[in-house]
Motif scaffolding. Structure first.
Motif, PDB file in Angstrom:
ATOM      1  N   ASN A  17       3.658   7.985 -11.906  1.00  0.00           N
ATOM      2  CA  ASN A  17       2.387   7.281 -12.071  1.00  0.00           C
ATOM      3  C   ASN A  17       2.285   6.072 -11.137  1.00  0.00           C
ATOM      4  N   ASN A  18       1.088   5.850 -10.643  1.00  0.00           N
ATOM      5  CA  ASN A  18       0.733   4.626  -9.919  1.00  0.00           C
ATOM      6  C   ASN A  18      -0.312   3.917 -10.772  1.00  0.00           C
ATOM      7  N   PRO A  19      -0.218   2.636 -11.072  1.00  0.00           N
ATOM      8  CA  PRO A  19       0.670   1.635 -10.475  1.00  0.00           C
ATOM      9  C   PRO A  19       1.942   1.344 -11.268  1.00  0.00           C
ATOM     10  N   ALA A  22       0.792  -1.243   0.000  1.00  0.00           N
ATOM     11  CA  ALA A  22       0.000   0.000   0.000  1.00  0.00           C
ATOM     12  C   ALA A  22       0.819   1.286   0.000  1.00  0.00           C
ATOM     13  N   MET A  23       2.085   1.185  -0.380  1.00  0.00           N
ATOM     14  CA  MET A  23       2.944   2.363  -0.522  1.00  0.00           C
ATOM     15  C   MET A  23       3.061   3.189   0.752  1.00  0.00           C
ATOM     16  N   GLU A  24       2.910   2.519   1.890  1.00  0.00           N
ATOM     17  CA  GLU A  24       3.139   3.242   3.143  1.00  0.00           C
ATOM     18  C   GLU A  24       4.634   3.390   3.372  1.00  0.00           C
ATOM     19  N   SER A  52      -3.605   3.911 -14.646  1.00  0.00           N
ATOM     20  CA  SER A  52      -3.208   4.908 -13.664  1.00  0.00           C
ATOM     21  C   SER A  52      -3.999   4.669 -12.381  1.00  0.00           C
ATOM     22  N   PHE A  53      -3.968   5.655 -11.493  1.00  0.00           N
ATOM     23  CA  PHE A  53      -4.621   5.504 -10.191  1.00  0.00           C
ATOM     24  C   PHE A  53      -6.134   5.311 -10.395  1.00  0.00           C
ATOM     25  N   VAL A  54      -6.658   4.217  -9.855  1.00  0.00           N
ATOM     26  CA  VAL A  54      -8.037   3.822 -10.152  1.00  0.00           C
ATOM     27  C   VAL A  54      -9.087   4.809  -9.647  1.00  0.00           C
ATOM     28  N   VAL A  72      -1.893  17.514 -11.776  1.00  0.00           N
ATOM     29  CA  VAL A  72      -0.658  16.740 -11.714  1.00  0.00           C
ATOM     30  C   VAL A  72      -0.564  16.211 -10.284  1.00  0.00           C
ATOM     31  N   ASP A  73      -0.780  14.902 -10.162  1.00  0.00           N
ATOM     32  CA  ASP A  73      -0.901  14.260  -8.855  1.00  0.00           C
ATOM     33  C   ASP A  73       0.477  13.774  -8.423  1.00  0.00           C
ATOM     34  N   GLU A  74       1.059  14.497  -7.468  1.00  0.00           N
ATOM     35  CA  GLU A  74       2.428  14.213  -7.040  1.00  0.00           C
ATOM     36  C   GLU A  74       2.451  13.458  -5.713  1.00  0.00           C
ATOM     37  N   ALA A  75       1.625  12.441  -5.602  1.00  0.00           N
ATOM     38  CA  ALA A  75       1.589  11.651  -4.363  1.00  0.00           C
ATOM     39  C   ALA A  75       2.986  11.119  -4.007  1.00  0.00           C
ATOM     40  N   TYR A  76       3.806  10.833  -5.016  1.00  0.00           N
ATOM     41  CA  TYR A  76       5.123  10.198  -4.792  1.00  0.00           C
ATOM     42  C   TYR A  76       6.281  11.166  -4.948  1.00  0.00           C
ATOM     43  N   ARG A 119      -0.991  16.796  -3.777  1.00  0.00           N
ATOM     44  CA  ARG A 119      -0.004  16.045  -2.986  1.00  0.00           C
ATOM     45  C   ARG A 119      -0.652  15.433  -1.751  1.00  0.00           C
ATOM     46  N   THR A 120       0.131  14.613  -1.063  1.00  0.00           N
ATOM     47  CA  THR A 120      -0.378  13.952   0.132  1.00  0.00           C
ATOM     48  C   THR A 120       0.754  13.713   1.116  1.00  0.00           C
ATOM     49  N   LEU A 121       0.421  13.653   2.392  1.00  0.00           N
ATOM     50  CA  LEU A 121       1.422  13.277   3.393  1.00  0.00           C
ATOM     51  C   LEU A 121       1.468  11.756   3.577  1.00  0.00           C
ATOM     52  N   SER A 122       0.607  11.038   2.856  1.00  0.00           N
ATOM     53  CA  SER A 122       0.456   9.598   3.100  1.00  0.00           C
ATOM     54  C   SER A 122       1.718   8.788   2.828  1.00  0.00           C
ATOM     55  N   LYS A 123       2.492   9.185   1.825  1.00  0.00           N
ATOM     56  CA  LYS A 123       3.646   8.345   1.447  1.00  0.00           C
ATOM     57  C   LYS A 123       4.914   8.749   2.186  1.00  0.00           C
ATOM     58  N   VAL A 124       4.835   9.816   2.963  1.00  0.00           N
ATOM     59  CA  VAL A 124       6.022  10.287   3.684  1.00  0.00           C
ATOM     60  C   VAL A 124       5.865  10.118   5.194  1.00  0.00           C
ATOM     61  N   SER A 147      -5.619  12.926  -0.201  1.00  0.00           N
ATOM     62  CA  SER A 147      -5.830  13.479  -1.542  1.00  0.00           C
ATOM     63  C   SER A 147      -7.030  12.808  -2.212  1.00  0.00           C
ATOM     64  N   ASP A 148      -7.424  11.641  -1.708  1.00  0.00           N
ATOM     65  CA  ASP A 148      -8.657  11.003  -2.209  1.00  0.00           C
ATOM     66  C   ASP A 148      -9.844  11.975  -2.140  1.00  0.00           C
ATOM     67  N   GLU A 149      -9.956  12.678  -1.017  1.00  0.00           N
ATOM     68  CA  GLU A 149     -11.091  13.596  -0.891  1.00  0.00           C
ATOM     69  C   GLU A 149     -10.962  14.757  -1.888  1.00  0.00           C
ATOM     70  N   LEU A 150      -9.722  15.207  -2.106  1.00  0.00           N
ATOM     71  CA  LEU A 150      -9.541  16.315  -3.040  1.00  0.00           C
ATOM     72  C   LEU A 150      -9.882  15.893  -4.470  1.00  0.00           C
ATOM     73  N   ILE A 151      -9.586  14.640  -4.806  1.00  0.00           N
ATOM     74  CA  ILE A 151      -9.959  14.130  -6.134  1.00  0.00           C
ATOM     75  C   ILE A 151     -11.488  14.169  -6.277  1.00  0.00           C
ATOM     76  N   GLN A 152     -12.165  13.816  -5.202  1.00  0.00           N
ATOM     77  CA  GLN A 152     -13.634  13.841  -5.217  1.00  0.00           C
ATOM     78  C   GLN A 152     -14.154  15.282  -5.368  1.00  0.00           C
ATOM     79  N   ILE A 165      -2.893   9.998   9.350  1.00  0.00           N
ATOM     80  CA  ILE A 165      -3.595  11.242   9.704  1.00  0.00           C
ATOM     81  C   ILE A 165      -4.502  11.723   8.578  1.00  0.00           C
ATOM     82  N   ARG A 166      -4.378  11.168   7.379  1.00  0.00           N
ATOM     83  CA  ARG A 166      -5.216  11.500   6.230  1.00  0.00           C
ATOM     84  C   ARG A 166      -5.155  13.002   5.911  1.00  0.00           C
ATOM     85  N   LEU A 167      -4.104  13.392   5.231  1.00  0.00           N
ATOM     86  CA  LEU A 167      -3.986  14.798   4.863  1.00  0.00           C
ATOM     87  C   LEU A 167      -3.431  14.910   3.447  1.00  0.00           C
TER      88      LEU A 167
HETATM   89  N1  PMP Z   1      -2.904   9.716  -5.844  1.00  0.00           N
HETATM   90  C1  PMP Z   1      -2.143   8.657  -6.134  1.00  0.00           C
HETATM   91  C2  PMP Z   1      -1.407   8.621  -7.426  1.00  0.00           C
HETATM   92  C3  PMP Z   1      -2.063   7.577  -5.243  1.00  0.00           C
HETATM   93  O1  PMP Z   1      -1.332   6.514  -5.559  1.00  0.00           O
HETATM   94  C4  PMP Z   1      -2.774   7.646  -4.015  1.00  0.00           C
HETATM   95  C5  PMP Z   1      -2.741   6.550  -2.984  1.00  0.00           C
HETATM   96  N2  PMP Z   1      -2.566   5.279  -3.382  1.00  0.00           N
HETATM   97  C6  PMP Z   1      -3.552   8.770  -3.769  1.00  0.00           C
HETATM   98  C7  PMP Z   1      -3.584   9.791  -4.695  1.00  0.00           C
HETATM   99  C8  PMP Z   1      -4.402   8.898  -2.530  1.00  0.00           C
HETATM  100  O2  PMP Z   1      -3.648   9.133  -1.419  1.00  0.00           O
HETATM  101  P1  PMP Z   1      -4.259   9.680  -0.043  1.00  0.00           P
HETATM  102  O3  PMP Z   1      -5.749   9.696  -0.148  1.00  0.00           O
HETATM  103  O4  PMP Z   1      -3.750   8.740   0.977  1.00  0.00           O
HETATM  104  O5  PMP Z   1      -3.711  11.057   0.102  1.00  0.00           O
END
Ligand code: PMP
Length: 365
Positions: free
Chosen positions: A171-173, A41-43, A122-124, A196-200, A222-227, A98-103, A232-234
């Motif tokens: 890109n993910n995956p 899960a890319m943690e 790409s990201f589903v 431009v989704d810079e999650a990574y 961006r997201t704090l999830s991968k760092v 960032s899931d919520e921001l995509i929504q 905390i979901r931010l």
């Molecule tokens: N964007 C990309 C490209 C991702 O891979 C992910 C998580 N797998 C997210 C967004 C969502 O991340 P989060 O909601 O944890 O910020």
């Protein structure tokens, strides 16, 4: 007996009123990983360093949880803007991941008949949000090497006039980084919003953040999830204030809870630990790439993320073999033709990586 729909079971009522495209979905399945080495899960595999943990504990202890949080999350936004060097003069929106921001972004642009364009695979969640909001989804296949197919993408933009484009950078995956010149070509070719989704970003040495002032249709996500802060979901979005002002109207009033706001301020008071952990993950990634590349029948695909994608002879067999050895990775086989026999492996701690490598070596024998 008032208010009861006579003679109908809940299933029949659901079938009558819930949108058919929603009923056809399966809920997002998060694999259970109790007792497993979790590389799916890319943690970030590292816990907080002691000093950051102490700051967090102290800050959380002071949060008045009987009160609603600051709706504007001002302190958290200031801390984030400062720590992550967000260019001055740009708008900044926080989300529950960032899931919520995509929504939010998708809902803002999803007028009837409007198209969302996304390279695939790409990201589903991009596609899922198109479905939730009734947008027309236009997927453009990546090249065989997972690069952006510039000609096909520009042709699709010309044909479909998307109001929204999602580009995960990296890109993910697939793990690779699209050419910056291809992204610029997309930005120049459309009047739609390009996310431009810079999650990574922490593992990529590349960003479009400075270009937000240059391209009026660019939003960097961006997201704090991968760092190290997935719990905390931010997530955060940076774009011209005119975009952020509109998106802010779709945000739930208290979308970032008080504990998360306090955690952001405390954890980002010093960011050296984030850089150090990201550097350790990049070093471990290099070792994983080198060692996995030595295994017979295994191709390691280029990555700029905290995961490594490999192509093997039999991904299903390898996935199951790893699972019986209590190692959980992501099996990408069957997701998309370009991902045939691919596995996605999140970089773990050095010990986890060694266990993965010896399990893979055993399974490749
Ligand atoms: N964007 C990309 C490209 C991702 O891979 C992910 C998580 N797998 C997210 C967004 C969502 O991340 P989060 O909601 O944890 O910020």
């Amino acid at each position: 007996m008032t208010g009861r729909a006579p003679g109908l079971a809940a299933e029949e009522l659901v079938a009558a009123v819930v949108r058919p495209e929603i009923r056809a979905l399966a809920a997002y399945a998060v694999a259970k990983a109790e007792g497993m080495i979790k590389l799916d899960a890319m943690e970030n595999p590292y816990p907080l360093p002691a000093a950051a943990r102490a700051r967090l504990d102290e800050a959380l202890g002071r949060v008045p949880v009987n009160r609603y949080p600051d709706g504007a999350a001002d302190e958290a936004r200031t801390a984030l803007a400062h720590a992550l060097r967000i260019p001055a003069g740009q708008g900044l929106l926080l989300g529950n991941g960032s899931d919520e921001l995509i929504q939010i972004i998708t809902s803002a642009l999803a007028r009837a008949g409007a198209a969302m364009l996304v390279p695939e695979p790409s990201f589903v969640m991009y596609r899922m949000n198109a479905l939730y909001t009734g947008m027309r989804f236009v997927g453009v296949p990546l090249g065989a090497d997972f690069s952006l197919d510039r000609a096909a993408t520009l042709a699709a933009i010309e044909r479909e006039r998307p109001v929204l484009v999602y580009l995960a950078y990296p890109n993910n995956p697939t793990g690779n980084l699209f050419a910056a010149s291809d992204i610029e070509a997309v930005l120049n070719a459309t009047r739609g919003l390009v996310v431009v989704d810079e999650a990574y970003y922490a593992f990529a040495d590349a960003t479009f953040l400075p270009q937000v002032s240059e391209f009026p249709n660019l939003l960097v996500l961006r997201t704090l999830s991968k760092v190290g802060m997935a719990g905390i979901r931010l997530g955060y979005a940076v774009a011209a204030p005119a975009w952020i002002a509109e998106l802010n109207k779709l945000r739930q009033p208290y979308n970032v809870n008080a504990l998360t706001q306090a955690a952001v301020v405390a954890l980002l008071a010093d960011t050296t630990w984030i850089a150090e952990q990201a550097a350790a993950i990049r070093a471990a990634r290099a070792r994983l790439e080198a060692e996995l590349g030595k295994l017979p029948g295994t191709t390691v695909l280029p990555t700029r993320t905290n995961f490594v994608v490999i192509r093997v002879a039999d991904a299903n067999g390898m996935f199951e073999g790893l699972r019986t050895r209590r190692i959980l990775v992501k099996n990408l086989h069957g997701w998309h033709p370009l991902l045939a026999n691919c596995l996605r492996i999140t970089v773990g701690t050095p010990m986890e990586n060694e266990m993965l490598l010896s399990a893979c070596a055993e399974l490749c024998r």
